[in-house]
Scaffold this active site. Structure first.
Site, mmCIF file in Angstrom:
data_model
loop_
_atom_site.group_PDB
_atom_site.id
_atom_site.type_symbol
_atom_site.label_atom_id
_atom_site.label_comp_id
_atom_site.label_asym_id
_atom_site.label_seq_id
_atom_site.Cartn_x
_atom_site.Cartn_y
_atom_site.Cartn_z
ATOM 1 N N CYS A 130 -7.214 -2.824 -22.885
ATOM 2 C CA CYS A 130 -7.267 -3.147 -21.452
ATOM 3 C C CYS A 130 -8.406 -2.435 -20.730
ATOM 4 C CB CYS A 130 -5.938 -2.822 -20.784
ATOM 5 S SG CYS A 130 -4.585 -3.823 -21.407
ATOM 6 N N HIS A 267 -7.494 -2.581 -13.001
ATOM 7 C CA HIS A 267 -6.865 -3.342 -14.085
ATOM 8 C C HIS A 267 -5.493 -3.799 -13.605
ATOM 9 C CE1 HIS A 267 -5.238 -4.683 -17.779
ATOM 10 N NE2 HIS A 267 -4.441 -3.662 -17.953
ATOM 11 N N ASN A 297 -0.999 -9.627 -16.928
ATOM 12 C CA ASN A 297 -1.971 -8.684 -17.501
ATOM 13 C C ASN A 297 -2.861 -9.448 -18.480
ATOM 14 O OD1 ASN A 297 -3.330 -6.720 -18.934
ATOM 15 N ND2 ASN A 297 -1.553 -5.388 -19.214
HETATM 16 O O1 UT7 Z 1 -2.339 -2.917 -19.788
HETATM 17 C C1 UT7 Z 1 -2.091 -1.773 -20.529
HETATM 18 C C2 UT7 Z 1 -1.322 -0.822 -19.766
HETATM 19 N N1 UT7 Z 1 0.063 -1.237 -19.680
HETATM 20 C C3 UT7 Z 1 0.772 -0.828 -18.671
HETATM 21 O O2 UT7 Z 1 0.260 -0.193 -17.783
HETATM 22 C C4 UT7 Z 1 2.232 -1.137 -18.686
HETATM 23 C C5 UT7 Z 1 2.964 0.061 -18.178
HETATM 24 N N2 UT7 Z 1 4.397 -0.110 -18.143
HETATM 25 C C6 UT7 Z 1 5.026 -0.932 -17.295
HETATM 26 O O3 UT7 Z 1 4.394 -1.661 -16.557
HETATM 27 C C7 UT7 Z 1 6.517 -0.842 -17.229
HETATM 28 O O4 UT7 Z 1 6.956 0.274 -17.978
HETATM 29 C C8 UT7 Z 1 7.221 -2.107 -17.742
HETATM 30 C C9 UT7 Z 1 7.025 -3.240 -16.746
HETATM 31 C C10 UT7 Z 1 6.688 -2.500 -19.087
HETATM 32 C C11 UT7 Z 1 8.724 -1.863 -17.852
HETATM 33 O O5 UT7 Z 1 9.260 -1.433 -16.616
HETATM 34 P P1 UT7 Z 1 10.181 -0.157 -16.548
HETATM 35 O O6 UT7 Z 1 10.635 -0.032 -15.146
HETATM 36 O O7 UT7 Z 1 9.422 1.007 -17.122
HETATM 37 O O8 UT7 Z 1 11.402 -0.572 -17.452
HETATM 38 P P2 UT7 Z 1 11.907 0.063 -18.821
HETATM 39 O O9 UT7 Z 1 10.959 -0.222 -19.937
HETATM 40 O O10 UT7 Z 1 12.290 1.479 -18.571
HETATM 41 O O11 UT7 Z 1 13.200 -0.791 -19.070
HETATM 42 C C12 UT7 Z 1 14.309 -0.752 -18.159
HETATM 43 C C13 UT7 Z 1 15.370 -1.709 -18.637
HETATM 44 C C14 UT7 Z 1 15.699 -1.555 -20.113
HETATM 45 O O12 UT7 Z 1 17.090 -1.746 -20.266
HETATM 46 P P3 UT7 Z 1 18.073 -0.486 -20.469
HETATM 47 O O13 UT7 Z 1 17.596 0.196 -21.700
HETATM 48 O O14 UT7 Z 1 17.896 0.344 -19.214
HETATM 49 O O15 UT7 Z 1 19.420 -1.132 -20.595
HETATM 50 C C15 UT7 Z 1 14.976 -2.680 -20.775
HETATM 51 O O16 UT7 Z 1 15.604 -3.113 -21.959
HETATM 52 O O17 UT7 Z 1 14.899 -3.060 -18.487
HETATM 53 C C16 UT7 Z 1 15.064 -3.767 -19.729
HETATM 54 N N3 UT7 Z 1 14.008 -4.753 -19.835
HETATM 55 C C17 UT7 Z 1 14.128 -5.993 -19.312
HETATM 56 N N4 UT7 Z 1 15.110 -6.580 -18.625
HETATM 57 C C18 UT7 Z 1 14.923 -7.848 -18.214
HETATM 58 C C19 UT7 Z 1 12.814 -4.646 -20.424
HETATM 59 N N5 UT7 Z 1 12.119 -5.791 -20.294
HETATM 60 C C20 UT7 Z 1 12.925 -6.636 -19.609
HETATM 61 C C21 UT7 Z 1 12.773 -7.961 -19.163
HETATM 62 N N6 UT7 Z 1 13.779 -8.517 -18.459
HETATM 63 N N7 UT7 Z 1 11.649 -8.676 -19.380
#
Ligand code: UT7
Length: 340
Positions: A130, A267, A297
């Site tokens: 990225c 980005h 993204n």
């Molecule tokens: O481009 C390269 C750089 N990349 C980035 O900058 C990405 C950085 N990270 C992010 O943008 C965020 O961490 C995400 C959008 C990927 C995830 O958001 P988050 O608030 O950090 O959520 P999380 O990964 O902590 O997940 C929270 C919950 C989990 O469930 P439990 O374990 O709390 O029961 C996940 O399983 O959300 C669940 N989850 C989803 N639920 C519904 C993960 N993906 C999804 C989904 N729909 N698509």
């Protein structure tokens, strides 16, 4: 004339001032097909509300079968050349950032070169995920400053849809396809503060964090292409701190303050990260270019696509100061400051 005897790049004549680079044209290309969050929720355990709340993404573009990074890149490059008022014969080289090349080799930049009908100069790819566009801009800027070239196409192009695991809701909802391009041209500067030029670029990498964002295949490791795997929360944590630091580094290197920045063109991974950076810079939301809602993204393509959009709708104006920043797999991260 026999093409073998042609110089590979235009010879550079020593100029009276310093040779620097400036952005002279913007282009972009997006696949026609729009995939909404509801479309994804039909086959994944996710919802429009979750995706919007956590990322700000509403929809993304997905390439058609057979549509390649080089197709999108060539379309974006044509647009950037037209915007700069240049023909393909003006191009001394192509630097293309991608994590989704057409093939393992030759470089996708070479395919773009052929599609544009260019038969001279250099063409190579950059793999910095990225952060790829910032890396490509830094390399092209250094080549122009050194006199190795006068006009370079700098492109970010991705078909992320080809490396997603469409059963993994943690990654499948986050990415989209597209390409953006700028024409970088040599300009003789005389040190004036308001002169259009790339002011500086700042690149970083730390391979200790490779496992938090990677593709789990490749020609060496598995002989397959593999799929994106990400520990999203960990990447998020690194993004907020490392982007804040590199933005400070870029401003300090130029003796600038936060209030001097006209536009943040970040980005586009997550609206929460973008908003945090905008707040840190003291910029109102209307001074931050956001495309993540419609493009998701697009990895190396996200910054040049955002530049193209803001240029095309008249937001970016000559003389303005633009700050770009990105973080991605590697980890790699970086920033660039440019006066338009
Ligand atoms: O481009 C390269 C750089 N990349 C980035 O900058 C990405 C950085 N990270 C992010 O943008 C965020 O961490 C995400 C959008 C990927 C995830 O958001 P988050 O608030 O950090 O959520 P999380 O990964 O902590 O997940 C929270 C919950 C989990 O469930 P439990 O374990 O709390 O029961 C996940 O399983 O959300 C669940 N989850 C989803 N639920 C519904 C993960 N993906 C999804 C989904 N729909 N698509």
């Amino acid at each position: 004339m026999d093409s073998i005897s042609e110089p590979s790049v235009v010879p550079v004549v020593a100029a009276p001032g310093l040779v620097r680079s400036r952005i002279a044209g913007f282009g972009g290309a997006l696949p026609d097909r729009i995939v909404t969050n509801d479309d994804l929720a039909a086959s994944l355990d996710t919802s429009h509300e979750w995706i919007m709340e956590r990322t700000g993404i509403r929809e993304r573009r997905i390439a058609a079968p057979g549509e390649l990074s080089s197709d999108l890149a060539a379309a974006a490059a044509r647009g950037a050349l037209a915007d700069a008022g240049l023909g393909a014969e003006a191009v001394d080289g192509i630097v293309l950032a991608t994590s989704t090349p057409d093939r393992t080799y030759p470089a996708t930049a070479v395919a773009v070169q052929a599609k544009l009908g260019i038969t001279r100069g250099f063409a190579f790819d950059i793999a910095a995920v990225c952060t790829g566009f910032i890396y490509a801009l830094a390399v092209a800027d250094a080549m122009i400053r050194s006199g190795a070239a006068r006009t370079i196409l700098v492109i970010g192009a991705e078909v992320n849809s080809r490396i997603l695991d469409w059963t993994d809701r943690g990654t499948a909802v986050l990415f989209g396809d597209g390409a953006g391009a700028v024409v970088l041209r040599a300009v003789d500067t005389h040190g004036g503060a308001g002169e259009a030029r790339v002011l500086s670029t700042h690149l970083h990498a730390d391979g200790r964090h490779a496992d938090i964002l990677l593709v789990d295949g490749g020609p060496g490791l598995t002989g397959t292409v593999g799929h994106v795997r990400m520990q999203g929360r960990e990447v998020f944590r690194h993004a907020v701190s490392k982007l804040a630091a590199v933005v400070d580094e870029a401003l300090a290197a130029n003796g600038l303050r936060q209030g001097d920045v006209d536009w943040l063109v970040p980005h586009q991974a997550n609206l929460r990260i973008i908003d945090a950076l905008g707040r840190k810079l003291g910029l109102p939301p209307e001074r931050v270019v956001v495309t993540v809602d419609r493009h998701a993204n697009t990895s190396a393509a996200s910054i040049p696509l955002a530049l193209w959009e803001a240029h095309t709708d008249g937001r970016l104006k000559p003389g303005q100061l633009v700050l770009m920043e990105a973080i991605g797999g590697g980890l790699t991260w970086g920033a660039a400051l440019a006066r338009l």
